[in-house]
Enzyme design. Structure first.
Site, PDB file in Angstrom:
ATOM      1  N   LEU A  42       0.820  -1.215   0.000  1.00 10.81           N
ATOM      2  CA  LEU A  42       0.000   0.000   0.000  1.00 10.81           C
ATOM      3  C   LEU A  42       0.856   1.268   0.000  1.00 10.81           C
ATOM      4  O   LEU A  42       0.365   2.360   0.294  1.00 10.81           O
ATOM      5  CB  LEU A  42      -0.963  -0.006   1.197  1.00 10.81           C
ATOM      6  N   GLY A  43       2.126   1.100  -0.320  1.00  5.57           N
ATOM      7  CA  GLY A  43       2.976   2.276  -0.522  1.00  5.57           C
ATOM      8  C   GLY A  43       3.403   2.970   0.767  1.00  5.57           C
ATOM      9  O   GLY A  43       3.627   4.179   0.771  1.00  5.57           O
ATOM     10  N   SER A  44       3.550   2.209   1.864  1.00  9.71           N
ATOM     11  CA  SER A  44       3.874   2.866   3.139  1.00  9.71           C
ATOM     12  C   SER A  44       5.236   3.552   3.102  1.00  9.71           C
ATOM     13  O   SER A  44       5.385   4.651   3.646  1.00  9.71           O
ATOM     14  CB  SER A  44       3.815   1.868   4.290  1.00  9.71           C
ATOM     15  N   SER A  45       6.226   2.943   2.442  1.00  8.87           N
ATOM     16  CA  SER A  45       7.543   3.602   2.473  1.00  8.87           C
ATOM     17  C   SER A  45       7.523   4.901   1.689  1.00  8.87           C
ATOM     18  O   SER A  45       8.089   5.908   2.131  1.00  8.87           O
ATOM     19  CB  SER A  45       8.686   2.696   2.013  1.00  8.87           C
ATOM     20  N   ALA A  46       6.816   4.904   0.546  1.00 10.38           N
ATOM     21  CA  ALA A  46       6.729   6.152  -0.219  1.00 10.38           C
ATOM     22  C   ALA A  46       5.964   7.195   0.592  1.00 10.38           C
ATOM     23  O   ALA A  46       6.381   8.358   0.677  1.00 10.38           O
ATOM     24  CB  ALA A  46       6.026   5.900  -1.545  1.00 10.38           C
ATOM     25  N   ASP A  72       5.302   5.382  -6.890  1.00 13.10           N
ATOM     26  CA  ASP A  72       4.647   5.490  -5.577  1.00 13.10           C
ATOM     27  C   ASP A  72       4.740   6.904  -5.011  1.00 13.10           C
ATOM     28  O   ASP A  72       3.762   7.434  -4.484  1.00 13.10           O
ATOM     29  CB  ASP A  72       5.288   4.510  -4.577  1.00 13.10           C
TER      30      ASP A  72
HETATM   31  O1  PMV Z   1       4.400  -3.091  -2.963  1.00 15.80           O
HETATM   32  P1  PMV Z   1       4.756  -1.676  -3.168  1.00 15.80           P
HETATM   33  O2  PMV Z   1       3.782  -0.734  -2.587  1.00 15.80           O
HETATM   34  O3  PMV Z   1       6.129  -1.365  -2.692  1.00 15.80           O
HETATM   35  O4  PMV Z   1       4.692  -1.391  -4.760  1.00 15.80           O
HETATM   36  C1  PMV Z   1       5.759  -1.761  -5.605  1.00 15.80           C
HETATM   37  C2  PMV Z   1       5.415  -1.549  -7.051  1.00 15.80           C
HETATM   38  C3  PMV Z   1       6.482  -2.129  -8.010  1.00 15.80           C
HETATM   39  O5  PMV Z   1       6.001  -1.915  -9.332  1.00 15.80           O
HETATM   40  C4  PMV Z   1       6.645  -3.614  -7.791  1.00 15.80           C
HETATM   41  C5  PMV Z   1       7.834  -1.462  -7.855  1.00 15.80           C
HETATM   42  C6  PMV Z   1       7.905  -0.003  -8.348  1.00 15.80           C
HETATM   43  O6  PMV Z   1       8.872   0.644  -7.956  1.00 15.80           O
HETATM   44  O7  PMV Z   1       7.028   0.446  -9.101  1.00 15.80           O
END
Ligand code: PMV
Length: 329
Positions: free
Chosen positions: A115-119, A160
């Protein structure tokens, strides 16, 4: 630039990838949406030069000057917290300051599940620290946060941080950045959590290995992913939800092919489809994480009640899109 206040707070939404994850790293388009659940960063100037991160709920511990002091539960707290300390330092150094900060992070959605928590953490910290000095632009927040997020996910596409900064729904390519997608109403989507945490970095590397050893096959799959995302853009714009659902299923097949799905993901997808979903797929890096499913709009609430009653452990929630992106409070 002069310090204009000693306390600030900013927040950034999480996100789902509706289409094109993984292939986006290699130049294919992806479609992302910001969700109405956020990470909040509260920043207070402290004495000395130490940067401390304290996290509530789901985040995992505290760190000082790049050194982890204490960790709680949570996935890989060290790998996440050290880059977040660096993220705050990078903003300070840009403004020519070396000061101590106490940063409090609170996430209102689970971390490590796609769900993109680090971003969202990088965006919220960048915005909060920079707003100690002035009112930062979203463009700058996004650029700095993307640099910091690359310390966590080395081969990140940058998608993200873009969605967490700007919010809404967007069509993103690594080369051309993003285009906003305007929709009349929210897509009838529900989110389910497998509760299997994952490491985006490891999954991105495993896809790289797949690409390096099966290049012709990978190229074909990336081409299909591109076509799916292009068709999905059209279907979303025209509120063709049945079409969107079908494309989600096709996208999931590609993700299975590159080995990022899991048994639990597949089980949840099968259950949703059996219950009448028009489409279901993993979202984000996979290997666990979350599943999104799209139900016929007139049956969305019935299906949602069914999910709530039968798949309670997967913490389901209906997806609402966030249109604000990063906010300075
Ligand atoms: O799982 P998440 O939220 O870290 O998403 C990663 C998405 C990827 O396409 C796998 C990597 C990226 O940098 O886009």
């Amino acid at each position: 630039m002069r310090l204009r206040k000693r306390y600030s707070e900013a927040s950034a939404p999480g996100k789902v990838v509706l289409f094109g994850e993984h292939f986006v790293v290699y130049g294919s388009p992806a479609i992302l949406a910001a969700i109405d659940r956020r990470v909040h960063a509260k920043v207070r100037v402290s004495s000395g030069e130490e940067i401390t991160i304290l996290s509530g709920q789901k985040l995992g511990g505290s760190a000082g000057s790049g050194r982890i002091i204490k960790t709680q539960n949570g996935p890989e707290p060290k790998q996440l917290l050290e880059p977040l300390v660096e993220c705050a330092k990078a903003v300070l150094s840009e403004r020519g300051y070396k000061i101590g900060l106490n940063i409090e992070l609170n996430s209102y959605f689970p971390m490590g599940v796609g769900l993109g928590s680090s971003a969202a953490c990088c965006v919220a910290i960048t915005a909060a620290v920079d707003s100690l000095f002035h009112q930062p632009t979203k463009k700058w927040i996004c650029m700095k946060a993307t640099e910091s997020e690359r310390r966590i996910h080395h081969d990140s596409s940058g998608a993200d941080c873009n969605i967490c900064t700007y919010g809404g729904i967007m069509y993103f390519t690594k080369g051309n950045g993003f285009k906003r997608i305007r929709v009349e109403k929210d897509l009838p989507l529900a989110l389910l959590n497998t509760k299997e945490t994952h490491s985006t970095g490891e999954l991105v590397s495993s896809v790289k290995n797949y690409k390096d050893s099966n290049y012709p096959a990978f190229r074909g799959l990336a081409g299909s992913s591109k076509i799916i995302s292009q068709k999905a853009l059209n279907a979303i714009k025209h509120s063709d939800y049945r079409g969107v659902g079908g494309l989600m299923n096709q996208n999931q097949t590609l993700l299975q092919e590159i080995g990022v799905s899991s048994r639990k993901i597949q089980r949840l997808i099968d259950l949703c489809l059996k219950k009448g979903a028009w489409g279901a797929k993993l979202t984000g890096a996979g290997g666990g994480g979350c599943v999104i499913s799209l139900f016929p709009p007139d049956k969305h609430s019935t299906f949602f009640r069914w999910i709530e009653n039968n798949l309670k452990t997967c913490e389901p929630f209906p997806l609402k899109i966030d249109y604000e992106g990063a906010l300075i409070h």
